[in-house]
Design a protein around this motif. Structure first.
Motif, mmCIF file in Angstrom:
data_model
loop_
_atom_site.group_PDB
_atom_site.id
_atom_site.type_symbol
_atom_site.label_atom_id
_atom_site.label_comp_id
_atom_site.label_asym_id
_atom_site.label_seq_id
_atom_site.Cartn_x
_atom_site.Cartn_y
_atom_site.Cartn_z
ATOM 1 N N ILE A 50 6.335 -17.775 -115.340
ATOM 2 C CA ILE A 50 6.945 -18.618 -116.363
ATOM 3 C C ILE A 50 7.765 -19.722 -115.708
ATOM 4 N N THR A 51 8.155 -20.701 -116.507
ATOM 5 C CA THR A 51 9.028 -21.760 -116.001
ATOM 6 C C THR A 51 10.480 -21.295 -116.025
ATOM 7 N N ILE A 52 11.278 -21.919 -115.186
ATOM 8 C CA ILE A 52 12.723 -21.689 -115.246
ATOM 9 C C ILE A 52 13.247 -22.189 -116.592
ATOM 10 N N HIS A 53 12.749 -23.341 -117.010
ATOM 11 C CA HIS A 53 13.134 -23.895 -118.311
ATOM 12 C C HIS A 53 12.768 -22.896 -119.415
ATOM 13 N N GLY A 54 13.765 -22.539 -120.213
ATOM 14 C CA GLY A 54 13.528 -21.621 -121.321
ATOM 15 C C GLY A 54 13.608 -20.148 -120.939
ATOM 16 N N SER A 55 13.718 -19.855 -119.648
ATOM 17 C CA SER A 55 13.797 -18.447 -119.227
ATOM 18 C C SER A 55 15.186 -17.880 -119.518
ATOM 19 N N ASN A 56 15.244 -16.579 -119.668
ATOM 20 C CA ASN A 56 16.528 -15.880 -119.712
ATOM 21 C C ASN A 56 16.868 -15.497 -118.278
ATOM 22 N N SER A 57 17.804 -16.233 -117.692
ATOM 23 C CA SER A 57 18.163 -16.022 -116.291
ATOM 24 C C SER A 57 19.593 -15.512 -116.189
ATOM 25 N N ALA A 89 24.234 -21.117 -111.012
ATOM 26 C CA ALA A 89 24.293 -21.201 -112.477
ATOM 27 C C ALA A 89 24.211 -22.650 -112.942
ATOM 28 N N ARG A 90 24.882 -23.539 -112.233
ATOM 29 C CA ARG A 90 24.852 -24.957 -112.603
ATOM 30 C C ARG A 90 23.435 -25.528 -112.480
ATOM 31 N N MET A 91 22.719 -25.154 -111.417
ATOM 32 C CA MET A 91 21.351 -25.637 -111.231
ATOM 33 C C MET A 91 20.416 -25.077 -112.301
ATOM 34 N N LEU A 92 20.583 -23.797 -112.616
ATOM 35 C CA LEU A 92 19.740 -23.177 -113.645
ATOM 36 C C LEU A 92 19.947 -23.850 -114.998
ATOM 37 N N LYS A 93 21.208 -24.143 -115.320
ATOM 38 C CA LYS A 93 21.494 -24.859 -116.568
ATOM 39 C C LYS A 93 20.804 -26.215 -116.560
ATOM 40 N N GLY A 94 20.855 -26.893 -115.417
ATOM 41 C CA GLY A 94 20.237 -28.211 -115.316
ATOM 42 C C GLY A 94 18.735 -28.172 -115.495
ATOM 43 N N LEU A 95 18.117 -27.027 -115.167
ATOM 44 C CA LEU A 95 16.666 -26.877 -115.329
ATOM 45 C C LEU A 95 16.288 -26.351 -116.714
ATOM 46 N N GLY A 96 17.285 -26.121 -117.555
ATOM 47 C CA GLY A 96 17.005 -25.700 -118.923
ATOM 48 C C GLY A 96 16.892 -24.213 -119.140
ATOM 49 N N ALA A 97 17.392 -23.402 -118.196
ATOM 50 C CA ALA A 97 17.367 -21.947 -118.371
ATOM 51 C C ALA A 97 18.465 -21.509 -119.329
ATOM 52 N N ILE A 109 14.659 -13.304 -115.217
ATOM 53 C CA ILE A 109 14.963 -13.465 -113.796
ATOM 54 C C ILE A 109 16.420 -13.066 -113.569
ATOM 55 N N VAL A 110 16.644 -12.269 -112.538
ATOM 56 C CA VAL A 110 18.008 -11.842 -112.188
ATOM 57 C C VAL A 110 18.300 -12.286 -110.766
ATOM 58 N N PHE A 111 19.378 -13.032 -110.594
ATOM 59 C CA PHE A 111 19.837 -13.462 -109.272
ATOM 60 C C PHE A 111 21.119 -12.705 -108.955
ATOM 61 N N ASN A 112 21.107 -11.926 -107.878
ATOM 62 C CA ASN A 112 22.330 -11.217 -107.497
ATOM 63 C C ASN A 112 22.982 -11.884 -106.299
ATOM 64 N N THR A 113 24.293 -12.115 -106.389
ATOM 65 C CA THR A 113 25.044 -12.667 -105.253
ATOM 66 C C THR A 113 26.148 -11.713 -104.791
ATOM 67 N N ARG A 163 9.277 -6.635 -116.572
ATOM 68 C CA ARG A 163 8.602 -7.863 -116.143
ATOM 69 C C ARG A 163 9.552 -8.795 -115.412
ATOM 70 N N SER A 164 10.805 -8.390 -115.280
ATOM 71 C CA SER A 164 11.805 -9.221 -114.606
ATOM 72 C C SER A 164 11.537 -9.307 -113.110
ATOM 73 N N VAL A 165 12.013 -10.386 -112.540
ATOM 74 C CA VAL A 165 11.998 -10.562 -111.089
ATOM 75 C C VAL A 165 13.449 -10.652 -110.626
ATOM 76 N N ILE A 166 13.758 -9.934 -109.538
ATOM 77 C CA ILE A 166 15.116 -9.953 -108.985
ATOM 78 C C ILE A 166 15.101 -10.722 -107.664
ATOM 79 N N ILE A 167 15.983 -11.690 -107.542
ATOM 80 C CA ILE A 167 16.201 -12.398 -106.285
ATOM 81 C C ILE A 167 17.597 -12.007 -105.800
#
Length: 303
Positions: free
Chosen positions: A155-162, A175-183, A220-224, A241-245
């Motif tokens: 799927i695209t980042i745009h529209g995803s639940n991230s 988070a700022r970049m994801l918002k900018g891509l429409g997530a 998509i889940v990003f853990n820091t 179906r989630s992907v974890i980074i």
């Protein structure tokens, strides 16, 4: 600085660009593990104060500054690097012979390296924890994490639940970049001020302890967070179906055994700056490290 010796141990391609900046210090430079780095050929030809070495012991013992790879050394003393076909070990025989007050720079210090610093009295600086480096490094880290998510998801980042877990330097930039891509960007954090900042950025804040309530909706889940935040119980709730980074320092913040059992894609991705943008990441090191070195020797000004 003419009388000083700096040893740089290659971790990845970042160090090529770091070496270029260190030349401005006018010191003797010993490079270990750079034999196959084509980008250094002309530098070595044109600078008499650079030498290649395969002798770790002799190089470190003669050094005033030692620059380790950003990932550092594991708890067995093995230097973490992609530049060697064999293992290089930083052991007590070397540490006890190093110069008093030698400056050792590393991105992330393992308990083993911290123990060695305490025991043998060398000056250990964990550079990844400095604001200057960490904030600049957050940019290639976040870009690399998003690129990996794009590769692993259909799927695209745009529209995803991230979801971004942790809202420190990397988490905020991500988070700022994801918002900018429409997530549809969610942020999980412990501190109220972090949650308030996430809200101000138009992200959807959630307390870390309430993670279970949204995991089944995430794409998509990003853990820091460098702690076990996605254990087996959390992964059972997660949308399969989630992907974890996972951007946390190894071993990461995910139960990888449980993820495999549940057929969840979980990718451990520390050191992304050196993988996705080594030139940019190396130049960031080249901006920060010389200033740390000059400060250590009581020299003011910039190179």
């Amino acid at each position: 600085m003419n009388s000083k010796t700096i040893t740089v141990i290659c971790g990845d391609k970042r160090e090529i660009y770091l070496v270029e900046s260190l030349l401005n210090l006018k010191t003797r430079l010993i490079l270990i593990g750079f034999e196959n780095q084509a980008g250094l050929v002309n530098l070595i030809k044109n600078h008499a104060n650079i030498e290649l070495s395969e002798d770790l012991d002799a190089s470190l013992i003669s050094s005033d500054v030692v620059i380790l790879p950003m990932p550092g050394i594991d708890n067995n003393g093995v230097i973490r690097s992609t530049c060697f076909k064999y293992s290089l070990v930083f052991n007590e025989d070397i540490a006890r012979l190093m110069k008093p007050n030698v400056l050792v720079l590393v991105g992330f210090a393992s308990p083993y390296l911290k123990y060695m610093a305490d025991k043998y009295g060398f000056n250990l600086v964990e550079t990844a924890d400095t604001d200057h480096l960490a904030i600049l490094n957050a940019i290639p880290s976040a870009e690399g994490a998003i690129a990996k998510a794009m590769e692993l998801t259909p799927i695209t980042i745009h529209g995803s639940n991230s979801l971004v877990i942790g809202f420190g330097r990397v988490g905020t930039t991500l988070a700022r970049m994801l918002k900018g891509l429409g997530a549809n960007t969610h942020v999980a954090a412990r501190k109220n001020e972090q949650l308030a900042r996430a809200f101000e950025m138009s992200c959807k804040p959630i307390k870390l302890e309430n993670l279970d309530t949204i995991l089944d909706k995430m794409d998509i889940v990003f853990n820091t967070v460098p702690a076990m935040v996605l254990d087996a119980s959390k992964l059972k709730v997660l949308n399969k179906r989630s992907v974890i980074i996972d951007l946390a320092t190894a071993p990461g913040g995910v139960d990888y055994y449980a993820a495999k059992e549940l057929n969840i894609i979980a990718y451990l991705a520390p050191g992304l700056p050196g993988i996705v943008a080594p030139q940019t990441a190396g130049k960031i090191l080249g901006e920060v490290y010389p200033q740390i070195i000059l400060k250590h020797f009581g020299i003011t000004g910039r190179v």
